[in-house]
Write an enzyme that holds these catalytic residues in place. Structure first.
Site, short mmCIF file in Angstrom:
data_model
loop_
_atom_site.label_atom_id
_atom_site.label_comp_id
_atom_site.label_asym_id
_atom_site.label_seq_id
_atom_site.Cartn_x
_atom_site.Cartn_y
_atom_site.Cartn_z
CE LYS A 253 -23.94 -47.80 -41.62
NZ LYS A 253 -25.41 -48.23 -42.06
CE1 TYR B 194 -23.23 -44.08 -40.97
CE2 TYR B 194 -20.92 -44.65 -41.13
CZ TYR B 194 -22.10 -44.57 -41.55
OH TYR B 194 -22.48 -44.75 -43.02
N1 LIG Z 1 -22.62 -43.23 -49.43
C1 LIG Z 1 -21.45 -43.95 -48.90
O1 LIG Z 1 -20.21 -43.83 -49.27
C2 LIG Z 1 -21.69 -44.74 -47.67
C3 LIG Z 1 -20.80 -45.43 -47.23
C4 LIG Z 1 -20.81 -46.33 -46.24
C5 LIG Z 1 -22.20 -46.63 -45.67
N2 LIG Z 1 -23.17 -46.11 -46.39
C6 LIG Z 1 -24.65 -46.45 -45.94
O2 LIG Z 1 -25.51 -46.51 -46.57
C7 LIG Z 1 -26.97 -46.29 -46.45
C8 LIG Z 1 -27.42 -45.24 -47.55
O3 LIG Z 1 -26.88 -44.16 -47.40
P1 LIG Z 1 -26.52 -42.95 -48.51
O4 LIG Z 1 -25.29 -42.79 -48.86
O5 LIG Z 1 -27.55 -43.31 -49.84
O6 LIG Z 1 -27.36 -41.66 -47.83
P2 LIG Z 1 -28.62 -41.01 -48.05
O7 LIG Z 1 -28.88 -39.96 -46.96
O8 LIG Z 1 -28.99 -40.52 -49.39
O9 LIG Z 1 -29.64 -42.23 -47.72
C9 LIG Z 1 -30.13 -42.56 -46.65
C10 LIG Z 1 -31.63 -42.47 -46.49
O10 LIG Z 1 -32.19 -43.14 -45.23
C11 LIG Z 1 -33.22 -42.26 -44.93
N3 LIG Z 1 -33.48 -42.54 -43.56
C12 LIG Z 1 -32.84 -41.74 -42.37
N4 LIG Z 1 -33.45 -42.08 -41.32
C13 LIG Z 1 -34.53 -42.72 -41.54
C14 LIG Z 1 -35.60 -43.54 -40.59
N5 LIG Z 1 -35.50 -43.42 -39.33
N6 LIG Z 1 -36.42 -44.45 -41.18
C15 LIG Z 1 -36.46 -44.41 -42.46
N7 LIG Z 1 -35.63 -43.89 -43.50
C16 LIG Z 1 -34.77 -43.07 -42.73
C17 LIG Z 1 -33.23 -40.84 -45.48
O11 LIG Z 1 -34.24 -40.21 -45.39
C18 LIG Z 1 -32.17 -41.25 -46.67
O12 LIG Z 1 -33.32 -41.31 -47.71
C19 LIG Z 1 -26.97 -45.75 -45.06
O13 LIG Z 1 -27.01 -46.68 -44.23
C20 LIG Z 1 -25.24 -45.16 -44.93
O14 LIG Z 1 -24.85 -45.16 -43.62
C21 LIG Z 1 -23.12 -45.14 -47.21
#
Ligand SMILES: NC(=O)c1ccc[n+]([C@@H]2O[C@H](COP(=O)([O-])OP(=O)(O)OC[C@H]3O[C@@H](n4cnc5c(N)ncnc54)[C@H](O)[C@@H]3O)[C@@H](O)[C@H]2O)c1
Length: 301
Positions: free
Chosen positions: A171, A167
């Protein structure tokens, strides 16, 4: 007078918008007038499975609130399906102005135990996914002379986090992608920036502990929506957003130690200058590799 941010006539694609952070971005962009492609394959946090429900429910929310949106269930992981996401925007709404690369999965494991499959699965969604979606979008933006990209990185990639070699690598890769798109997009008014969010979503619910209640994903949204706007003044930058705090991450470079032109210092000589090499009292924030070469050139002179 306070400036208002509207997205009338703009077409936005948000990947992974069926829940969590992406849903927040999609809802707000649509509320402010954008026509939105809500992309989500509706899988589990680990990437398995798939359902149209996730994207459909966000489209329903947008339409019920009087906005315009269309669902896309394509995975970002393949060049062909990435292209189909862009095609959906073009067929339904005529163009693409905004891409938020947000889709993501987790396959955490300490590095010694991580399998090649766990590496590929995570790189495929985050890094290749962003490339697959951005490539066809960039061509359209270049032709029209306008575009906004927001790529989703993470403090796990920028700073590192135990158990997230796959990851973190993906990232950090998104920062590289964004920087190049910012440079290549400069003369076409294509701006490319990175968000490093912190929010309580299904992805992080087991990781955030006592802080979770203070980390509403809606709090990340204003930073992303700003970066998607026509008024956004920035490109080639990285912003952190979470829990109500908005900040800038940056890659700085100090003056360093110059050994002299055409000289190869010995290790012993170099080791006497480590303080100058590492000193961060004064630094610059280069905006391209050319900036670093220019910095070196200054020392030659
Ligand atoms: N939540 C946090 O604190 C945090 C921190 C750093 C980075 N992020 C990043 O933010 C983004 C959103 O994450 P989140 O926390 O909302 O989690 P989440 O799991 O709710 O959202 C991720 C979404 O991506 C979709 N997804 C996964 N694989 C896919 C694909 N191949 N094609 C299309 N859609 C796909 C999933 O179905 C899901 O709805 C991600 O990239 C995550 O790595 C989140």
């Amino acid at each position: 007078m306070t400036e208002t941010f509207t997205f009338d006539e703009r077409v936005a694609i948000v990947t992974g918008a069926g829940g969590g952070l992406g849903r927040q971005y999609a809802l707000e962009l649509a509320r402010r007038g954008a026509r939105v492609v809500v992309n989500d394959l509706g899988g589990a946090v680990g990437g398995g499975g798939g359902s149209e429900l996730a994207a459909d429910s966000v489209v329903d929310e947008i339409v019920t609130a009087g906005g315009e949106a269309v669902a896309s269930y394509d995975s970002v992981t393949e060049p062909e399906s990435g292209a189909r996401i862009i095609q959906t925007a073009v067929e339904e709404f005529g163009t693409v102005d905004i891409v938020v690369n947000n889709a993501g999965i987790l396959r955490d494991k300490s590095f010694a135990k991580m399998t090649a499959e766990e590496v590929d699965a995570v790189l495929d969604v985050h890094l290749r996914g962003a490339l697959n979606v951005s490539r066809p979008a960039f061509s359209i933006m270049k032709d029209k002379g306008y575009g906004r990209f927001v790529h989703t990185s993470s403090n796990s990639g920028i700073l590192g986090n135990f158990g997230q070699a796959n990851y973190g690598a993906a990232k950090a890769g998104l920062v590289g992608l964004s920087n190049v798109l910012a440079i290549e997009g400069m003369k076409y008014d294509i701006r490319s920036n990175v968000i490093a969010p912190i929010a309580m979503t299904r992805m992080t619910e087991d990781l955030l502990g006592a802080f979770a209640d203070y980390l509403d994903p809606a709090q990340v949204m204003p930073m992303v929506v700003y970066l998607c706007s026509e008024q956004n003044r920035f490109t080639h930058e990285i912003f952190s957003a979470g829990g109500g705090r908005y900040a800038r991450f940056f890659i700085g470079m100090n003056e360093g130690w110059f050994a002299g032109p055409k000289r190869v210092p010995s290790v012993e000589e170099l080791s006497r200058h480590l303080e100058e090499i590492r000193d961060v009292d004064a630094f610059e924030i280069p905006t391209s590799s050319t900036d670093e070469i220019n910095l070196l050139g200054r020392q030659f002179r």
